[in-house]
Scaffold this motif. Structure first.
Motif, short mmCIF file in Angstrom:
data_model
loop_
_atom_site.label_atom_id
_atom_site.label_comp_id
_atom_site.label_asym_id
_atom_site.label_seq_id
_atom_site.Cartn_x
_atom_site.Cartn_y
_atom_site.Cartn_z
N PHE A 72 36.76 35.44 34.86
CA PHE A 72 35.74 35.78 35.85
C PHE A 72 34.38 35.16 35.50
O PHE A 72 33.72 34.57 36.35
N SER B 291 34.28 31.54 36.15
CA SER B 291 34.18 31.25 37.58
C SER B 291 32.73 31.38 38.06
O SER B 291 32.26 30.56 38.85
N CYS C 53 24.95 37.18 40.37
CA CYS C 53 25.80 36.69 39.29
C CYS C 53 25.23 37.07 37.92
O CYS C 53 25.97 37.52 37.03
N LYS D 140 38.04 45.97 39.20
CA LYS D 140 37.26 44.81 39.64
C LYS D 140 37.91 43.50 39.18
O LYS D 140 38.07 42.56 39.97
N MET D 141 38.26 43.44 37.91
CA MET D 141 38.83 42.21 37.37
C MET D 141 40.23 41.94 37.94
O MET D 141 40.60 40.79 38.19
N TRP E 205 39.90 40.34 41.27
CA TRP E 205 39.51 38.93 41.16
C TRP E 205 40.70 38.04 40.84
O TRP E 205 40.93 37.03 41.50
N VAL E 206 41.47 38.40 39.79
CA VAL E 206 42.56 37.51 39.38
C VAL E 206 43.72 37.53 40.37
O VAL E 206 44.52 36.58 40.40
N ARG F 9 34.79 32.36 46.71
CA ARG F 9 34.54 33.12 45.50
C ARG F 9 33.19 33.83 45.58
O ARG F 9 33.06 34.99 45.19
N ILE G 102 32.36 37.87 45.40
CA ILE G 102 31.41 38.41 44.41
C ILE G 102 30.38 39.30 45.10
O ILE G 102 30.06 40.41 44.62
N ILE H 249 33.13 42.60 44.41
CA ILE H 249 32.77 42.72 43.00
C ILE H 249 31.45 43.48 42.84
O ILE H 249 31.35 44.40 42.02
#
Length: 353
Positions: free
Chosen positions: A221, A224, A244, A305-306, A309-310, A324, A328, A332
């Motif tokens: 993450f 990215s 971010c 959360k992770m 994402w994956v 992406r 986010i 996220i």
């Protein structure tokens, strides 16, 4: 910063998946005494925005069929004139930060929600086996304290218990008396001590494994986000850049806080063995249990959360910077402040006196 995340090669990273009772973010409703048959077959899960929703079905082909708790009365055809008791229970369960068994034992009591069988709030035998390596560091001092230089081979905590079930009754009684004397308790209290000892350090082993499993996902993450911040088009969006930075900082602060707690627990455990007694063990037990809800909640939030994402971007080349960035800014970022609030609400850490 707790960690410096490096660049990963082009490889698929899988989300963290555990069986229902081993999961941080899944609660099988079969263990809750609900009146509605359809709900007893469902699960309560945390979605990517950390909202608790009812998962009616989940399949590789059809995906996950999720229902918000507020929509249940209409879906289940519950009467409009009264709040259905199942709705009351599910709303209480939806406020919990984590569905791991150790947090559940505490929070179900606090919220007044019962389970069909207290034995359901246990990790599976498979998960217990997975945690063997983690548990070893806690069994070693126990054996060293009680048996000293004896040549005792112990690979699992269950082996400790077996030492007191020796076919040689005289030798087994001697071992029990050794432990009772070291703890300053009656010999009849040793089995309960062993049960408490095993369970409290199993919980610590479980949470440490959960954190260790997160590190590869953090790596993917953060890499990215680094690539997004290097993208010329994305760099023009100051709101995205600030988000971010905030997200990376939050992840580092949360992992540092959890790691710090594990280090404190380790120091307290070592101090306990300097002058072992039932009272000192109780202090360590209370110390660790006081943080079950906090640690469980933080790890649950970060894992959800992770995982999200994956699943969407399993490889560095999956998706593009725009897709992406959108994820986010929505899934996220949303709810991340709630994880920080869980951490901030933790009791003050106190070392073992």
């Amino acid at each position: 910063m707790a960690e410096t995340w490096g660049h990963s090669d082009e490889k698929t990273v899988n989300p963290i998946e555990d069986g229902d009772m081993d999961s941080l973010f899944v609660l099988p409703l079969s263990i809750i005494p609900l009146e509605t048959p359809a709900l007893r077959q469902a699960k309560l899960i945390k979605n990517a925005r950390l909202l608790s929703v009812i998962e009616m079905f989940s399949d590789v082909q059809t995906g996950s069929g999720q229902v918000e708790i507020r929509d249940l009365p209409k879906l289940m055809n519950w009467p409009d004139d009264n709040i259905h008791p199942d709705h009351t229970v599910l709303r209480k369960l939806s406020t919990l930060h984590s569905y791991d068994v150790f947090s559940l034992r505490i929070m179900l009591r606090k919220t007044g929600v019962t389970v069909n069988d207290q034995k359901a709030l246990q990790l599976s035998p498979e998960k217990n086996q997975e945690l063997t390596e983690y548990m070893t560091q806690f069994t070693r001092p126990l054996i060293a304290e009680i048996y000293g230089g004896d040549n005792i081979k112990v690979d699992r905590f269950e082996d400790v218990v077996k030492l007191f079930r020796d076919p040689d009754v005289k030798r087994a009684k001697h071992r029990l008396q050794q432990m009772a004397d070291a703890l300053g308790i009656e010999i009849m209290g040793v089995p309960q001590f062993l049960e408490d000892y095993g369970d409290i350090f199993l919980s610590l082993s479980y949470y440490k494994q959960c954190l260790d499993q997160l590190y590869p996902l953090f790596d993917v993450f953060i890499n990215s986000m680094y690539e997004i911040k290097q993208n010329y088009q994305m760099r023009q969006d100051q709101n995205l850049m600030k988000s971010c930075d905030m997200i990376e900082s939050t992840i580092n602060e949360l992992t540092a806080a959890i790691t710090g707690r594990f280090e404190n627990f380790e120091r307290s455990t070592k101090a306990m063995w300097d002058n072992i007694s039932a009272e000192r063990f109780q202090k360590v037990k209370d110390l660790i249990q006081a943080y079950h809800v906090t640690i469980g909640g933080v790890l649950c939030g970060l894992t959800v959360k992770m995982n999200a994402w994956v699943r969407l971007f399993p490889r560095p080349s999956s998706g593009g910077p725009v897709k992406r960035s959108e994820f986010i800014m929505t899934d996220i970022r949303q709810g991340l402040d709630n994880i920080t609030k869980i951490e901030d609400s933790a009791p003050m850490m106190a070392a073992l006196a």
